[in-house]
Design a protein around this motif. Structure first.
Motif, PDB file in Angstrom:
ATOM      1  N   UNK A  12       0.844  -1.191   0.000  1.00 53.05           N
ATOM      2  CA  UNK A  12       0.000   0.000   0.000  1.00 53.05           C
ATOM      3  C   UNK A  12       0.876   1.237   0.000  1.00 53.05           C
ATOM      4  N   UNK A  13       0.599   2.137  -0.938  1.00 52.96           N
ATOM      5  CA  UNK A  13       1.400   3.357  -1.065  1.00 52.96           C
ATOM      6  C   UNK A  13       0.487   4.572  -1.073  1.00 52.96           C
ATOM      7  N   UNK A  14       1.120   5.697  -0.933  1.00 53.11           N
ATOM      8  CA  UNK A  14       0.413   6.956  -1.129  1.00 53.11           C
ATOM      9  C   UNK A  14       0.920   7.529  -2.436  1.00 53.11           C
ATOM     10  N   UNK A  15       0.067   7.507  -3.431  1.00 48.92           N
ATOM     11  CA  UNK A  15       0.432   8.014  -4.741  1.00 48.92           C
ATOM     12  C   UNK A  15       0.683   6.904  -5.739  1.00 48.92           C
ATOM     13  N   UNK A  16       0.291   7.171  -6.962  1.00 52.31           N
ATOM     14  CA  UNK A  16       0.382   6.168  -8.020  1.00 52.31           C
ATOM     15  C   UNK A  16       1.819   5.882  -8.471  1.00 52.31           C
ATOM     16  N   UNK A  17       2.702   6.878  -8.579  1.00 48.63           N
ATOM     17  CA  UNK A  17       4.070   6.558  -8.993  1.00 48.63           C
ATOM     18  C   UNK A  17       4.762   5.557  -8.059  1.00 48.63           C
ATOM     19  N   UNK A  20       3.372   2.084  -8.873  1.00 39.66           N
ATOM     20  CA  UNK A  20       3.917   1.501 -10.099  1.00 39.66           C
ATOM     21  C   UNK A  20       5.349   1.015  -9.859  1.00 39.66           C
ATOM     22  N   UNK A  21       6.128   1.803  -9.151  1.00 41.52           N
ATOM     23  CA  UNK A  21       7.496   1.389  -8.831  1.00 41.52           C
ATOM     24  C   UNK A  21       7.487   0.126  -7.978  1.00 41.52           C
ATOM     25  N   UNK A  22       6.576   0.057  -7.016  1.00 40.32           N
ATOM     26  CA  UNK A  22       6.473  -1.126  -6.151  1.00 40.32           C
ATOM     27  C   UNK A  22       6.064  -2.356  -6.961  1.00 40.32           C
ATOM     28  N   UNK A  23       5.078  -2.211  -7.832  1.00 42.16           N
ATOM     29  CA  UNK A  23       4.621  -3.345  -8.645  1.00 42.16           C
ATOM     30  C   UNK A  23       5.727  -3.820  -9.573  1.00 42.16           C
ATOM     31  N   UNK A  24       6.450  -2.886 -10.187  1.00 47.26           N
ATOM     32  CA  UNK A  24       7.530  -3.243 -11.096  1.00 47.26           C
ATOM     33  C   UNK A  24       8.639  -3.985 -10.358  1.00 47.26           C
ATOM     34  N   UNK A  25       9.044  -3.449  -9.214  1.00 48.97           N
ATOM     35  CA  UNK A  25      10.110  -4.093  -8.434  1.00 48.97           C
ATOM     36  C   UNK A  25       9.667  -5.470  -7.946  1.00 48.97           C
ATOM     37  N   UNK A  26       8.431  -5.586  -7.507  1.00 47.68           N
ATOM     38  CA  UNK A  26       7.919  -6.869  -7.024  1.00 47.68           C
ATOM     39  C   UNK A  26       7.917  -7.912  -8.138  1.00 47.68           C
ATOM     40  N   UNK A  27       7.457  -7.505  -9.321  1.00 47.21           N
ATOM     41  CA  UNK A  27       7.386  -8.448 -10.441  1.00 47.21           C
ATOM     42  C   UNK A  27       8.768  -8.892 -10.894  1.00 47.21           C
ATOM     43  N   UNK A  28       9.755  -8.007 -10.785  1.00 40.96           N
ATOM     44  CA  UNK A  28      11.112  -8.335 -11.209  1.00 40.96           C
ATOM     45  C   UNK A  28      11.900  -9.101 -10.156  1.00 40.96           C
ATOM     46  N   UNK A  29      11.496  -8.988  -8.897  1.00 45.54           N
ATOM     47  CA  UNK A  29      12.271  -9.580  -7.804  1.00 45.54           C
ATOM     48  C   UNK A  29      12.061 -11.082  -7.655  1.00 45.54           C
ATOM     49  N   UNK A  30      10.905 -11.569  -8.025  1.00 48.76           N
ATOM     50  CA  UNK A  30      10.602 -12.985  -7.794  1.00 48.76           C
ATOM     51  C   UNK A  30       9.536 -13.450  -8.772  1.00 48.76           C
ATOM     52  N   UNK A  31       9.310 -14.742  -8.782  1.00 47.39           N
ATOM     53  CA  UNK A  31       8.318 -15.344  -9.665  1.00 47.39           C
ATOM     54  C   UNK A  31       6.932 -15.178  -9.052  1.00 47.39           C
ATOM     55  N   UNK A  65      10.568  -1.467  -0.717  1.00 49.68           N
ATOM     56  CA  UNK A  65      11.776  -0.624  -0.811  1.00 49.68           C
ATOM     57  C   UNK A  65      11.674   0.344  -1.987  1.00 49.68           C
ATOM     58  N   UNK A  66      11.183  -0.132  -3.106  1.00 52.33           N
ATOM     59  CA  UNK A  66      11.026   0.733  -4.278  1.00 52.33           C
ATOM     60  C   UNK A  66      10.010   1.837  -3.999  1.00 52.33           C
ATOM     61  N   UNK A  67       8.931   1.499  -3.323  1.00 53.25           N
ATOM     62  CA  UNK A  67       7.917   2.503  -2.993  1.00 53.25           C
ATOM     63  C   UNK A  67       8.494   3.577  -2.078  1.00 53.25           C
ATOM     64  N   UNK A  68       9.338   3.182  -1.144  1.00 52.27           N
ATOM     65  CA  UNK A  68       9.986   4.155  -0.252  1.00 52.27           C
ATOM     66  C   UNK A  68      10.874   5.113  -1.039  1.00 52.27           C
ATOM     67  N   UNK A  69      11.575   4.577  -2.037  1.00 49.90           N
ATOM     68  CA  UNK A  69      12.485   5.416  -2.834  1.00 49.90           C
ATOM     69  C   UNK A  69      11.724   6.414  -3.706  1.00 49.90           C
ATOM     70  N   UNK A  70      10.615   5.983  -4.252  1.00 50.88           N
ATOM     71  CA  UNK A  70       9.894   6.810  -5.213  1.00 50.88           C
ATOM     72  C   UNK A  70       8.876   7.724  -4.540  1.00 50.88           C
TER      73      UNK A  70
END
Length: 172
Positions: A12-17, A20-31, A65-70
């Motif tokens: 859960x994030x605040x804001x769409x960017x 998207x960063x969280x979803x992208x990182x999650x999809x790339x991190x594992x199967x 982690x990606x959501x925190x960065x973005x």
């Protein structure tokens, strides 16, 4: 109640960017499979991922982690082997969001196979949901997708009948 053999992860994030960063990182991190996302109020959005327990945990950690960065991470959580009713709730949301995407190719296939656009009497016998799907299948329909979503059956019938009389065909 039975439990599923996979896990459900939520970020859960605040804001769409950040989402998207969280979803992208999650999809790339594992199967894992990013199933859907859901917006709440005031910019709060949640993305849902499924997969085996260890993959979902790794994906959620990377996504958080990606959501925190973005942007701003609000919460993240993994439910190992959720009760069977939980994925059904999320699947229902996924199906509602993607109905138009999956219905457009079906309409196109019907057109290519020689199935005619419904007659006026057939239109009148259709449910409001079927009328909305048909209206969405036109790329230049007189109502926006949001207006179609909230339109009354009488209004959709009138507009679709006008469209049929003009000779317009769904193009989606």
């Amino acid at each position: 109640m039975r439990a599923h053999a996979y896990a459900l992860g939520m970020i859960e994030t605040w804001g769409f960017p950040a989402l998207v960063a969280a979803a992208d990182a999650a999809a790339k991190a594992a199967d894992v499979q990013v199933v859907t996302y859901e917006g709440a109020d005031a910019g709060i959005v949640t993305v849902y991922v499924i997969g085996d327990v260890s993959s979902v945990q790794a994906a959620v950690d990377a996504g958080a982690e990606a959501a925190k960065r973005v942007g701003r991470l609000l919460h993240s959580h993994v439910i190992p082997r959720p009760d069977e009713t939980v994925p059904l709730m999320i699947q229902k949301k996924f199906n509602q969001q993607n109905a138009a995407r999956y219905d457009a190719p079906k309409q196109q296939e019907a057109e290519q196979s020689g199935v005619d656009i419904p007659t006026v009497s057939e239109l009148q016998g259709m449910t409001i949901n079927d009328l909305r799907k048909l209206a969405r299948s036109y790329t230049d329909f007189s109502l926006s997708p949001q207006e179609i979503h909230t339109a009354k059956k009488e209004d959709l019938l009138r507009l679709l009948e006008e469209r049929r009389n003009e000779g317009g065909e769904p193009t989606a």
